[in-house]
Design a protein around this motif. Structure first.
Motif, PDB file in Angstrom:
ATOM      1  N   UNK A   1      23.544  52.810  17.341  1.00  0.00           N
ATOM      2  CA  UNK A   1      24.477  51.875  17.974  1.00  0.00           C
ATOM      3  C   UNK A   1      25.799  51.781  17.220  1.00  0.00           C
ATOM      4  N   UNK A   2      25.766  52.058  15.900  1.00  0.00           N
ATOM      5  CA  UNK A   2      26.966  51.953  15.062  1.00  0.00           C
ATOM      6  C   UNK A   2      27.617  50.579  15.248  1.00  0.00           C
ATOM      7  N   UNK A   3      26.756  49.570  15.191  1.00  0.00           N
ATOM      8  CA  UNK A   3      27.219  48.198  15.361  1.00  0.00           C
ATOM      9  C   UNK A   3      27.759  47.681  14.030  1.00  0.00           C
ATOM     10  N   UNK A   4      27.878  46.363  13.912  1.00  0.00           N
ATOM     11  CA  UNK A   4      28.512  45.791  12.724  1.00  0.00           C
ATOM     12  C   UNK A   4      27.539  45.535  11.578  1.00  0.00           C
ATOM     13  N   UNK A   5      26.399  46.142  11.567  1.00  0.00           N
ATOM     14  CA  UNK A   5      25.480  45.931  10.453  1.00  0.00           C
ATOM     15  C   UNK A   5      24.121  46.552  10.705  1.00  0.00           C
ATOM     16  N   UNK A   6      23.362  46.728   9.631  1.00  0.00           N
ATOM     17  CA  UNK A   6      21.996  47.237   9.705  1.00  0.00           C
ATOM     18  C   UNK A   6      21.058  46.095   9.359  1.00  0.00           C
ATOM     19  N   UNK A   7      20.102  45.826  10.240  1.00  0.00           N
ATOM     20  CA  UNK A   7      19.212  44.681  10.059  1.00  0.00           C
ATOM     21  C   UNK A   7      18.493  44.734   8.719  1.00  0.00           C
ATOM     22  N   UNK A   8      18.125  45.934   8.286  1.00  0.00           N
ATOM     23  CA  UNK A   8      17.393  46.108   7.037  1.00  0.00           C
ATOM     24  C   UNK A   8      18.139  45.487   5.852  1.00  0.00           C
ATOM     25  N   UNK A   9      19.458  45.504   5.892  1.00  0.00           N
ATOM     26  CA  UNK A   9      20.262  45.052   4.755  1.00  0.00           C
ATOM     27  C   UNK A   9      20.725  43.603   4.888  1.00  0.00           C
ATOM     28  N   UNK A  10      20.434  42.979   6.002  1.00  0.00           N
ATOM     29  CA  UNK A  10      20.946  41.624   6.231  1.00  0.00           C
ATOM     30  C   UNK A  10      20.064  40.534   5.639  1.00  0.00           C
ATOM     31  N   UNK A  11      18.804  40.858   5.326  1.00  0.00           N
ATOM     32  CA  UNK A  11      17.882  39.840   4.810  1.00  0.00           C
ATOM     33  C   UNK A  11      17.134  40.394   3.594  1.00  0.00           C
ATOM     34  N   UNK A  12      17.781  40.442   2.430  1.00  0.00           N
ATOM     35  CA  UNK A  12      17.136  40.990   1.226  1.00  0.00           C
ATOM     36  C   UNK A  12      15.864  40.242   0.842  1.00  0.00           C
ATOM     37  N   UNK A  13      15.835  38.942   1.096  1.00  0.00           N
ATOM     38  CA  UNK A  13      14.640  38.169   0.716  1.00  0.00           C
ATOM     39  C   UNK A  13      13.418  38.627   1.509  1.00  0.00           C
ATOM     40  N   UNK A  14      13.626  39.017   2.771  1.00  0.00           N
ATOM     41  CA  UNK A  14      12.515  39.496   3.588  1.00  0.00           C
ATOM     42  C   UNK A  14      11.969  40.809   3.025  1.00  0.00           C
ATOM     43  N   UNK A  15      12.850  41.647   2.494  1.00  0.00           N
ATOM     44  CA  UNK A  15      12.409  42.905   1.888  1.00  0.00           C
ATOM     45  C   UNK A  15      11.473  42.625   0.723  1.00  0.00           C
ATOM     46  N   UNK A  16      11.817  41.645  -0.090  1.00  0.00           N
ATOM     47  CA  UNK A  16      10.963  41.294  -1.232  1.00  0.00           C
ATOM     48  C   UNK A  16       9.606  40.784  -0.770  1.00  0.00           C
ATOM     49  N   UNK A  17       9.599  39.975   0.284  1.00  0.00           N
ATOM     50  CA  UNK A  17       8.334  39.476   0.835  1.00  0.00           C
ATOM     51  C   UNK A  17       7.494  40.633   1.356  1.00  0.00           C
ATOM     52  N   UNK A  18       8.158  41.584   2.004  1.00  0.00           N
ATOM     53  CA  UNK A  18       7.446  42.747   2.539  1.00  0.00           C
ATOM     54  C   UNK A  18       6.849  43.603   1.425  1.00  0.00           C
ATOM     55  N   UNK A  19       7.585  43.749   0.335  1.00  0.00           N
ATOM     56  CA  UNK A  19       7.041  44.486  -0.814  1.00  0.00           C
ATOM     57  C   UNK A  19       5.807  43.775  -1.352  1.00  0.00           C
ATOM     58  N   UNK A  20       5.888  42.436  -1.417  1.00  0.00           N
ATOM     59  CA  UNK A  20       4.730  41.660  -1.861  1.00  0.00           C
ATOM     60  C   UNK A  20       3.537  41.838  -0.937  1.00  0.00           C
ATOM     61  N   UNK A  21       3.782  41.898   0.367  1.00  0.00           N
ATOM     62  CA  UNK A  21       2.701  42.113   1.329  1.00  0.00           C
ATOM     63  C   UNK A  21       2.056  43.486   1.138  1.00  0.00           C
ATOM     64  N   UNK A  22       2.894  44.509   0.919  1.00  0.00           N
ATOM     65  CA  UNK A  22       2.366  45.859   0.709  1.00  0.00           C
ATOM     66  C   UNK A  22       1.504  45.922  -0.550  1.00  0.00           C
ATOM     67  N   UNK A  23       1.944  45.261  -1.601  1.00  0.00           N
ATOM     68  CA  UNK A  23       1.162  45.223  -2.845  1.00  0.00           C
ATOM     69  C   UNK A  23      -0.164  44.495  -2.614  1.00  0.00           C
ATOM     70  N   UNK A  24      -0.123  43.406  -1.849  1.00  0.00           N
ATOM     71  CA  UNK A  24      -1.335  42.654  -1.547  1.00  0.00           C
ATOM     72  C   UNK A  24      -2.329  43.517  -0.768  1.00  0.00           C
ATOM     73  N   UNK A  25      -1.836  44.256   0.204  1.00  0.00           N
ATOM     74  CA  UNK A  25      -2.711  45.140   0.992  1.00  0.00           C
ATOM     75  C   UNK A  25      -3.310  46.218   0.091  1.00  0.00           C
ATOM     76  N   UNK A  26      -2.516  46.731  -0.833  1.00  0.00           N
ATOM     77  CA  UNK A  26      -2.984  47.800  -1.720  1.00  0.00           C
ATOM     78  C   UNK A  26      -4.167  47.327  -2.573  1.00  0.00           C
ATOM     79  N   UNK A  27      -4.076  46.110  -3.102  1.00  0.00           N
ATOM     80  CA  UNK A  27      -5.110  45.622  -4.011  1.00  0.00           C
ATOM     81  C   UNK A  27      -6.233  44.862  -3.304  1.00  0.00           C
TER      82      UNK A  27
END
Length: 254
Positions: free
Chosen positions: A61-87
């Motif tokens: 779309x080449x819009x005004x932003x990438x959703x992935x980069x708009x919410x850094x805190x959500x990325x951290x939560x997602x990393x925590x979820x992945x670690x939880x699933x791993x263990x």
């Protein structure tokens, strides 16, 4: 209700957005655990499954932003979820029905997010449907490619990409018809989940092999034989008429 709209487009509630991303992370992390990947691979595949479709959509779309980069805190939560699933992967192996429903709902919300953003950016009907479907399955496709497998959406299976495509199609049809976008969003989510469950209940699967050449060839030969027979009979009929009329013409000459 007015809070759901911004610049004439539907604003998907943050909770729904976060839910779809979280389920994407969990399914991606479980996929990595099944392939015996390490903690890094689990985190990467989890994030790729959750964000991959949205990143592809935003880049196209080449819009005004990438959703992935708009919410850094959500990325951290997602990393925590992945670690939880791993263990604690054992907790998720016994929740098949719940996880299936969550996955179907996640696909539906991804399809809605992709189609709605394309609609908000002023794209036409075809691109709204394509970007909705692409967002719904893009992350899973990237995940499969990353481990050297043919993406599941390209193989014979119960409706997955078809369900995402169907939901995006419903949203686009209603949105361009002038229906309230909230109603179009609900219909999109319902269509995806409904198609997903129907395909599993009735064991509907996409075909992995189809060749219509023999059938078309037989049909062409049958049509050719039919036309040839019709032409032959028409020729014989004309000859009979000529023979029957010949004496009359001779008598008139005499």
């Amino acid at each position: 209700m007015e809070q759901l709209f911004s610049d004439g487009a539907l604003t998907v509630p943050f909770g729904a957005d976060f839910f779809s991303v979280a389920v994407g992370v969990i399914t991606g992390a479980m996929f990595a655990c099944d392939r015996k990947l390490d903690i890094v691979g689990t985190i990467v595949l989890g994030l790729m499954t959750a964000y991959g479709g949205g990143i592809i959509r935003d880049l196209l779309l080449q819009d005004d932003g990438v959703y992935f980069m708009e919410h850094p805190s959500v990325i951290l939560i997602c990393i925590g979820l992945a670690v939880f699933v791993f263990y604690f992967r054992g907790l998720f192996r016994h929740s098949g029905q719940l996880l299936f429903f969550a996955d179907a709902l996640s696909v539906a919300l991804f399809a809605l997010a992709g189609a709605n953003k394309a609609f908000a950016c002023g794209e036409g009907y075809v691109m709204v449907v394509i970007l909705g479907a692409l967002t719904s399955v893009g992350g899973g496709a990237l995940r499969d490619i990353s481990v050297g497998e043919t993406p599941g959406v390209f193989q014979r299976s119960n409706f997955y990409a078809v369900a995402g495509f169907g939901g995006a199609l419903v949203f686009a049809a209603m949105a361009f018809a002038g229906a309230p976008l909230v109603l179009a969003a609900v219909a999109c989510v319902f269509a995806v989940v409904f198609l997903r469950y129907l395909s599993v209940y009735f064991d509907w699967k996409t075909a992995d092999e189809a060749d219509l050449t023999p059938k078309v060839s037989r049909g062409a030969h049958a049509a050719k034989d039919f036309c040839g027979e019709m032409f032959r009979r028409a020729t014989l009929h004309r000859k009979r008429d000529s023979v029957a009329r010949a004496p009359l013409f001779r008598k008139r000459k005499d």
